[in-house]
Design a protein around this motif. Structure first.
Motif, PDB file in Angstrom:
ATOM      1  N   THR A 137      81.783  95.770 -12.274  1.00  0.00           N
ATOM      2  CA  THR A 137      80.599  95.326 -11.546  1.00  0.00           C
ATOM      3  C   THR A 137      80.047  93.917 -12.107  1.00  0.00           C
ATOM      4  O   THR A 137      79.944  93.646 -13.040  1.00  0.00           O
ATOM      5  CB  THR A 137      79.530  96.462 -11.532  1.00  0.00           C
ATOM      6  OG1 THR A 137      80.129  97.716 -11.082  1.00  0.00           O
ATOM      7  CG2 THR A 137      78.311  96.132 -10.583  1.00  0.00           C
ATOM      8  N   GLN A 161      77.286  91.334 -11.554  1.00  0.00           N
ATOM      9  CA  GLN A 161      75.858  90.994 -11.129  1.00  0.00           C
ATOM     10  C   GLN A 161      75.648  89.539 -11.206  1.00  0.00           C
ATOM     11  O   GLN A 161      76.110  88.877 -12.345  1.00  0.00           O
ATOM     12  CB  GLN A 161      74.875  91.786 -11.940  1.00  0.00           C
ATOM     13  CG  GLN A 161      75.069  93.281 -12.001  1.00  0.00           C
ATOM     14  CD  GLN A 161      73.755  93.859 -12.580  1.00  0.00           C
ATOM     15  OE1 GLN A 161      72.966  93.197 -13.313  1.00  0.00           O
ATOM     16  NE2 GLN A 161      74.079  95.150 -12.998  1.00  0.00           N
ATOM     17  N   ARG A 162      75.011  88.912 -10.246  1.00  0.00           N
ATOM     18  CA  ARG A 162      74.897  87.560 -10.067  1.00  0.00           C
ATOM     19  C   ARG A 162      73.460  87.299  -9.783  1.00  0.00           C
ATOM     20  O   ARG A 162      72.810  87.832  -9.050  1.00  0.00           O
ATOM     21  CB  ARG A 162      75.769  86.759  -8.925  1.00  0.00           C
ATOM     22  CG  ARG A 162      77.357  87.079  -9.223  1.00  0.00           C
ATOM     23  CD  ARG A 162      78.187  86.467  -8.201  1.00  0.00           C
ATOM     24  NE  ARG A 162      79.605  86.469  -8.478  1.00  0.00           N
ATOM     25  CZ  ARG A 162      80.282  85.455  -9.226  1.00  0.00           C
ATOM     26  NH1 ARG A 162      79.789  84.533  -9.411  1.00  0.00           N
ATOM     27  NH2 ARG A 162      81.606  85.794  -9.310  1.00  0.00           N
ATOM     28  N   ASN A 163      72.971  85.935 -10.131  1.00  0.00           N
ATOM     29  CA  ASN A 163      71.625  85.641  -9.587  1.00  0.00           C
ATOM     30  C   ASN A 163      71.516  84.716  -8.632  1.00  0.00           C
ATOM     31  O   ASN A 163      72.751  84.778  -7.698  1.00  0.00           O
ATOM     32  CB  ASN A 163      70.937  84.576 -10.888  1.00  0.00           C
ATOM     33  CG  ASN A 163      71.879  83.428 -11.193  1.00  0.00           C
ATOM     34  OD1 ASN A 163      72.547  83.109 -10.235  1.00  0.00           O
ATOM     35  ND2 ASN A 163      71.581  82.656 -12.163  1.00  0.00           N
ATOM     36  N   ILE A 206      77.158  84.229 -12.786  1.00  0.00           N
ATOM     37  CA  ILE A 206      77.244  85.529 -13.328  1.00  0.00           C
ATOM     38  C   ILE A 206      76.165  85.862 -14.416  1.00  0.00           C
ATOM     39  O   ILE A 206      75.811  85.223 -15.368  1.00  0.00           O
ATOM     40  CB  ILE A 206      78.713  85.790 -13.936  1.00  0.00           C
ATOM     41  CG1 ILE A 206      79.673  85.676 -12.914  1.00  0.00           C
ATOM     42  CG2 ILE A 206      78.696  87.149 -14.681  1.00  0.00           C
ATOM     43  CD1 ILE A 206      81.151  85.533 -13.319  1.00  0.00           C
ATOM     44  N   GLU A 207      75.475  87.206 -14.003  1.00  0.00           N
ATOM     45  CA  GLU A 207      74.649  87.501 -15.402  1.00  0.00           C
ATOM     46  C   GLU A 207      75.090  88.538 -16.023  1.00  0.00           C
ATOM     47  O   GLU A 207      74.900  88.755 -17.123  1.00  0.00           O
ATOM     48  CB  GLU A 207      73.290  87.866 -14.639  1.00  0.00           C
ATOM     49  CG  GLU A 207      72.498  86.797 -13.964  1.00  0.00           C
ATOM     50  CD  GLU A 207      71.053  87.264 -13.450  1.00  0.00           C
ATOM     51  OE1 GLU A 207      70.949  88.402 -12.725  1.00  0.00           O
ATOM     52  OE2 GLU A 207      70.278  86.306 -13.347  1.00  0.00           O
ATOM     53  N   GLU A 208      76.099  89.390 -15.687  1.00  0.00           N
ATOM     54  CA  GLU A 208      76.708  90.430 -16.092  1.00  0.00           C
ATOM     55  C   GLU A 208      77.949  91.083 -15.546  1.00  0.00           C
ATOM     56  O   GLU A 208      77.949  91.115 -14.381  1.00  0.00           O
ATOM     57  CB  GLU A 208      75.547  91.479 -16.255  1.00  0.00           C
ATOM     58  CG  GLU A 208      75.857  93.009 -17.107  1.00  0.00           C
ATOM     59  CD  GLU A 208      74.789  94.205 -17.050  1.00  0.00           C
ATOM     60  OE1 GLU A 208      73.881  93.706 -17.710  1.00  0.00           O
ATOM     61  OE2 GLU A 208      75.201  95.098 -16.470  1.00  0.00           O
ATOM     62  N   ARG A 255      80.201  95.880 -21.448  1.00  0.00           N
ATOM     63  CA  ARG A 255      79.128  94.982 -20.753  1.00  0.00           C
ATOM     64  C   ARG A 255      79.073  93.919 -21.382  1.00  0.00           C
ATOM     65  O   ARG A 255      78.710  93.627 -22.830  1.00  0.00           O
ATOM     66  CB  ARG A 255      77.843  95.741 -20.552  1.00  0.00           C
ATOM     67  CG  ARG A 255      76.841  95.068 -19.920  1.00  0.00           C
ATOM     68  CD  ARG A 255      75.566  95.669 -19.948  1.00  0.00           C
ATOM     69  NE  ARG A 255      75.526  96.963 -19.051  1.00  0.00           N
ATOM     70  CZ  ARG A 255      75.124  98.176 -19.130  1.00  0.00           C
ATOM     71  NH1 ARG A 255      74.521  98.522 -20.587  1.00  0.00           N
ATOM     72  NH2 ARG A 255      75.393  99.175 -18.452  1.00  0.00           N
ATOM     73  N   ARG A 309      76.504  90.691 -21.052  1.00  0.00           N
ATOM     74  CA  ARG A 309      75.181  90.074 -20.613  1.00  0.00           C
ATOM     75  C   ARG A 309      75.535  88.727 -20.791  1.00  0.00           C
ATOM     76  O   ARG A 309      75.306  88.077 -21.847  1.00  0.00           O
ATOM     77  CB  ARG A 309      74.031  90.688 -21.295  1.00  0.00           C
ATOM     78  CG  ARG A 309      73.884  92.137 -20.532  1.00  0.00           C
ATOM     79  CD  ARG A 309      72.701  92.750 -21.438  1.00  0.00           C
ATOM     80  NE  ARG A 309      72.360  94.235 -21.241  1.00  0.00           N
ATOM     81  CZ  ARG A 309      72.675  95.019 -22.031  1.00  0.00           C
ATOM     82  NH1 ARG A 309      73.365  94.841 -23.195  1.00  0.00           N
ATOM     83  NH2 ARG A 309      72.742  96.135 -21.698  1.00  0.00           N
ATOM     84  N   HIS A 342      83.466  94.952  -7.869  1.00  0.00           N
ATOM     85  CA  HIS A 342      82.256  94.864  -6.877  1.00  0.00           C
ATOM     86  C   HIS A 342      81.742  93.631  -7.319  1.00  0.00           C
ATOM     87  O   HIS A 342      81.103  93.289  -8.268  1.00  0.00           O
ATOM     88  CB  HIS A 342      81.265  96.076  -7.053  1.00  0.00           C
ATOM     89  CG  HIS A 342      81.842  97.499  -6.683  1.00  0.00           C
ATOM     90  ND1 HIS A 342      82.217  97.982  -5.828  1.00  0.00           N
ATOM     91  CD2 HIS A 342      82.269  98.400  -7.439  1.00  0.00           C
ATOM     92  CE1 HIS A 342      82.858  99.090  -5.760  1.00  0.00           C
ATOM     93  NE2 HIS A 342      82.897  99.342  -7.074  1.00  0.00           N
ATOM     94  N   ASP A 343      81.705  92.759  -6.543  1.00  0.00           N
ATOM     95  CA  ASP A 343      81.071  91.248  -6.687  1.00  0.00           C
ATOM     96  C   ASP A 343      80.706  90.780  -5.380  1.00  0.00           C
ATOM     97  O   ASP A 343      81.580  90.387  -4.585  1.00  0.00           O
ATOM     98  CB  ASP A 343      82.137  90.416  -7.323  1.00  0.00           C
ATOM     99  CG  ASP A 343      81.745  88.956  -7.786  1.00  0.00           C
ATOM    100  OD1 ASP A 343      80.806  88.720  -7.361  1.00  0.00           O
ATOM    101  OD2 ASP A 343      82.491  88.364  -8.467  1.00  0.00           O
ATOM    102  N   SER A 344      79.404  90.387  -5.211  1.00  0.00           N
ATOM    103  CA  SER A 344      78.712  89.902  -3.779  1.00  0.00           C
ATOM    104  C   SER A 344      79.541  88.626  -3.664  1.00  0.00           C
ATOM    105  O   SER A 344      79.555  88.105  -2.368  1.00  0.00           O
ATOM    106  CB  SER A 344      77.319  89.587  -4.180  1.00  0.00           C
ATOM    107  OG  SER A 344      77.092  88.790  -5.225  1.00  0.00           O
TER     108      SER A 344
END
Length: 117
Positions: free
Chosen positions: A5, A7-9, A14-16, A69, A71, A109-111
């Motif tokens: 997974t 997570q992007r801002n 990429i944030e995480e 993970r 960060r 999962h990556d937007s």
């Protein structure tokens, strides 16, 4: 199954990156899909300190289910931040390559990539 997974801002940085699970594509110690994901993710995370000069914010548990993970975080030094983002994007691209040939065992999962592989 291994789940990645990203997570992007709002700026698509990429944030995480979180990776969990096991591929179960082979017997313990012979699972080449788990080995590939581990080599990519740990190789990049372990390169941060020698290449960029700081210890990344990482949690890792190899046992129970497999988990990593990272960060990524925002760095005050713009050049270091850009380099860290490049390493993070490299990890995601390499994991997509693993998922392309092993989609039964790896989900990403990556937007940015519209739902991932």
């Amino acid at each position: 199954m291994i789940t990645v997974t990203v997570q992007r801002n709002a700026h698509c940085e990429i944030e995480e990156i979180a990776i969990s699970g096991h591929a179960n594509a082979g017997r313990h110690g012979e699972d080449i899909v788990c080995a590939a994901v581990s080599a990519v993710s740990l190789g990049i995370v372990n390169s941060i300190q020698p290449l960029l000069g700081f210890v990344p914010d990482v949690e890792h548990a190899a046992e129970e289910g497999g988990f990593l993970r990272w960060r990524v975080g925002r760095l005050d030094d713009a050049r270091l931040h850009e380099k860290q983002q490049l390493l993070a994007e490299s990890m995601v691209v390499a994991l997509f390559v693993v998922a392309e040939t092993n989609g039964k065992y790896v989900a990403i999962h990556d937007s940015k990539w519209q739902g991932g592989a």
